[in-house]
Scaffold this active site. Structure first.
Site, PDB file in Angstrom:
ATOM      1  CB  CYS A  30      56.294   1.780  17.360  1.00  0.00           C
ATOM      2  SG  CYS A  30      57.373   3.198  17.671  1.00  0.00           S
ATOM      3  CB  ILE A  44      62.461   3.873  14.802  1.00  0.00           C
ATOM      4  CG1 ILE A  44      63.366   2.799  14.160  1.00  0.00           C
ATOM      5  CG2 ILE A  44      62.554   5.188  14.026  1.00  0.00           C
ATOM      6  CD1 ILE A  44      62.912   2.371  12.780  1.00  0.00           C
ATOM      7  NE  ARG A  45      60.191  10.737  16.704  1.00  0.00           N
ATOM      8  CZ  ARG A  45      59.109  11.326  16.185  1.00  0.00           C
ATOM      9  NH1 ARG A  45      58.807  11.177  14.923  1.00  0.00           N
ATOM     10  NH2 ARG A  45      58.328  12.054  16.969  1.00  0.00           N
ATOM     11  CD  GLU A  84      56.610  -2.583  11.875  1.00  0.00           C
ATOM     12  OE1 GLU A  84      56.646  -1.338  11.995  1.00  0.00           O
ATOM     13  OE2 GLU A  84      56.629  -3.368  12.847  1.00  0.00           O
ATOM     14  CG  HIS A 131      59.135  -0.197  14.208  1.00  0.00           C
ATOM     15  ND1 HIS A 131      57.976   0.251  13.624  1.00  0.00           N
ATOM     16  CD2 HIS A 131      59.607   0.833  14.952  1.00  0.00           C
ATOM     17  CE1 HIS A 131      57.750   1.500  13.999  1.00  0.00           C
ATOM     18  NE2 HIS A 131      58.717   1.872  14.815  1.00  0.00           N
ATOM     19  N   GLY A 188      54.175   4.597  13.571  1.00  0.00           N
ATOM     20  CA  GLY A 188      53.970   5.823  12.817  1.00  0.00           C
ATOM     21  C   GLY A 188      54.007   6.982  13.795  1.00  0.00           C
ATOM     22  CD  GLU A 189      52.833  11.750  15.990  1.00  0.00           C
ATOM     23  OE1 GLU A 189      53.414  11.902  17.090  1.00  0.00           O
ATOM     24  OE2 GLU A 189      51.609  11.904  15.850  1.00  0.00           O
ATOM     25  CB  SER A 190      50.624   7.785  18.846  1.00  0.00           C
ATOM     26  OG  SER A 190      51.224   8.864  19.545  1.00  0.00           O
ATOM     27  NE  ARG A 196      53.550  11.476  21.682  1.00  0.00           N
ATOM     28  CZ  ARG A 196      54.327  12.535  21.458  1.00  0.00           C
ATOM     29  NH1 ARG A 196      54.804  13.239  22.479  1.00  0.00           N
ATOM     30  NH2 ARG A 196      54.615  12.886  20.229  1.00  0.00           N
TER      31      ARG A 196
END
Length: 227
Positions: free
Chosen positions: A87, A148-149, A205, A203, A56-58, A117
């Site tokens: 991630c 992904i990023r 998942e 990822h 997600g976004e840490s 990051r």
């Protein structure tokens, strides 16, 4: 895989790909009952034998965890129970981050690495690569790593007081993207284990392959339940 004991695995469900992890865990349940708990409060965390921190976004996850009263309970949980970070979750589990956002990056710690990051670039530079992972079931079949990023492991930080770090998978040098950071000695490492904690920068998942989730349950979670 068939589990040998009932257990409860939590997924930190504040932001990110937590429903995808839940679907994957359900594939590993076998004939035994596996309770998957979406964790949004300290009370829900207390019910868990292990935890997954999703992508997600840490910084958003850390902020929401702080607002939910979860930061300190999470840090205590990590000291004694298995945790897997994917991630953004891997960033939160790391000991240090090289390029935190303005205002800082609150971390949980637990895994002795320094990360950066978005180390492979922006969303448009996301990629996938076949990974060799000898610890997984059917290890001759590559595991598709979706980046992904994604963060990058810049440095392993082994310490005498901590369990040894075991590298689970690397991107082969021939498949490293052109955006690979030059300064990171361990930048090809994309999955590692320290004690009963796992860190993956990609990822699992978001694939249809549940072998990494099986590995976490079988090799990290179930042994922690043994008397």
């Amino acid at each position: 895989m068939q589990l040998t004991a009932d257990l409860a695995i939590g997924i930190l469900a504040l932001q990110g790909a937590f429903t995808e992890h839940e679907a994957m865990l359900q594939k590993t349940s076998g004939k035994r009952h596996l309770e998957v708990i979406q964790v949004r409060s300290p009370e829900e965390l207390k019910r868990c034998d292990a935890l997954i921190i999703p992508g997600g976004e840490s910084t958003a996850i850390a902020l929401l965890a702080r607002l939910s009263g979860l930061m300190e309970p999470l840090r205590e949980f990590i000291k004694s129970k298995p945790v897997w970070g994917t991630c953004a979750g891997a960033i939160l589990l790391s000991q240090a981050v090289s390029n935190p956002k303005k205002g800082g990056q609150e971390l949980l710690g637990g895994v002795s690495v320094r990360m950066t990051r978005n180390g492979w670039g922006s969303q448009v530079e996301s990629f996938e690569v076949p990974l060799e992972v000898s610890d997984l079931r059917d290890a001759h079949i590559p595991f598709t790593g979706l980046f992904i990023r994604a963060p990058v492991v810049m440095e392993l930080l082994p310490a005498a007081h901590a369990p040894p770090i075991r590298i689970i998978s690397r991107i082969p040098d021939s498949l490293l993207p052109h955006t690979t950071p030059d300064e990171g000695h361990d930048r090809a490492v994309v999955a590692l284990r320290q004690g009963r904690h796992i860190l993956t920068t990609f990822h699992p998942e978001l694939t249809s392959d549940s072998r990494f989730h099986e590995y976490f349950v079988q090799e990290c979670v179930l042994p922690s339940l043994s008397p």
